[in-house]
Every structure is written in C-alpha cells, then in structure tokens.
Design a protein around this motif. Structure first.
Motif, PDB file in Angstrom:
ATOM      1  N   SER A 172      22.060  42.271  23.250  1.00  0.00           N
ATOM      2  CA  SER A 172      22.078  43.808  22.827  1.00  0.00           C
ATOM      3  C   SER A 172      22.868  43.665  21.641  1.00  0.00           C
ATOM      4  O   SER A 172      23.602  42.977  21.163  1.00  0.00           O
ATOM      5  N   ARG A 193      24.218  47.418  18.999  1.00  0.00           N
ATOM      6  CA  ARG A 193      24.330  48.671  18.833  1.00  0.00           C
ATOM      7  C   ARG A 193      24.391  48.926  17.160  1.00  0.00           C
ATOM      8  O   ARG A 193      25.413  48.809  16.529  1.00  0.00           O
ATOM      9  N   TYR A 223      23.999  56.787  17.124  1.00  0.00           N
ATOM     10  CA  TYR A 223      23.861  55.246  17.395  1.00  0.00           C
ATOM     11  C   TYR A 223      22.453  55.070  18.053  1.00  0.00           C
ATOM     12  O   TYR A 223      21.843  55.911  18.509  1.00  0.00           O
ATOM     13  N   GLN A 240      21.508  52.224  20.862  1.00  0.00           N
ATOM     14  CA  GLN A 240      21.738  51.100  21.889  1.00  0.00           C
ATOM     15  C   GLN A 240      20.795  50.535  21.875  1.00  0.00           C
ATOM     16  O   GLN A 240      19.701  50.936  22.630  1.00  0.00           O
TER      17      GLN A 240
END
Length: 126
Positions: A16, A18, A79, A81
């Motif tokens: 992941s 962000r 943002y 994600q």
C-alpha cells in the motif's frame, strides 16, 4: 493555485501507499480534486475524484475497490490511499484541482481540471 503531490515511491506487489496532494493559493477550499495516472507509453487515466465538501466521490473502474480518495479541508489537502497494488499500477500519479468548480458533481474529464501538480512516481515491483 499551486498543486504538489507527494508520497510516491517503490513498493512490492500487494503493498500500500498513500499519496498526498497539497493545494495552495486562492482556492478558499471550494475546489474539486481528481487523481490521474500515466503509465509509460499510455494516455493519462482517470482514477478518482472528490468534491469540495468531501461528500461525493467517484472512481475509475481500474481502481474501484482498491483505491480510496479523501480530503482534509482544514489542511487543504487530499489523499489517495492505494491498497493491493499491482505491477500494472506503476505510473506517474497526478493530482488535479478544479477551481472554481463548474458543477456540484465531480468529473473524470481532464480538461475540466484547471491546475495540475508535477506528478509523483509510483513503482510496484513483482
């Protein structure tokens, strides 16, 4: 209006990241935000958008369910994600601002956005 992306980098598949988008200048917080990406040799692709209040979001089919867009109006930031990243997510990611807003809803059309950041590289290794 000045737009700057950050948070890109190298990540393994399944990981992941962000991304952050900071907008500064005379926006008075009333602007929509879109995220796009451009893979090598491909056209720029719409990923996600969020309206000025954060109450409306819209996603492109390629990232629906894996990516989440959000914003913090107090920080004048947005943002993206990104979860369950795949090698095919490797691209330069761009944040774009629509200001002044032309409608209450958000759009995936590039030419509706008025200000763009320089982009941040995301590389997903297999």
């Amino acid at each position: 209006v000045h737009v700057v992306e950050s948070g890109g980098g190298l990540v393994q598949a399944g990981g992941s990241l962000r991304l952050s988008c900071a907008a500064s200048g005379s926006t008075s917080e009333t602007y929509h935000v879109g995220w796009f990406r451009q893979r090598s040799g491909k056209e720029r692709e719409f990923l996600a958008a969020i309206n000025w209040s954060g109450s409306v979001t819209f996603y492109g089919d390629s990232v629906k369910g894996r990516f989440t867009i959000s914003r913090d109006r107090a920080k004048n930031a947005a943002y993206l994600q990104m979860n369950s990243l795949k090698p095919e997510d490797t691209a330069v990611y761009y944040c774009a601002v629509e200001w002044p807003v032309k409608a209450m809803g958000v759009t995936q059309k590039e030419d509706e956005y008025d200000y763009w950041g320089q982009g941040t590289q995301v590389t997903v290794s297999s």
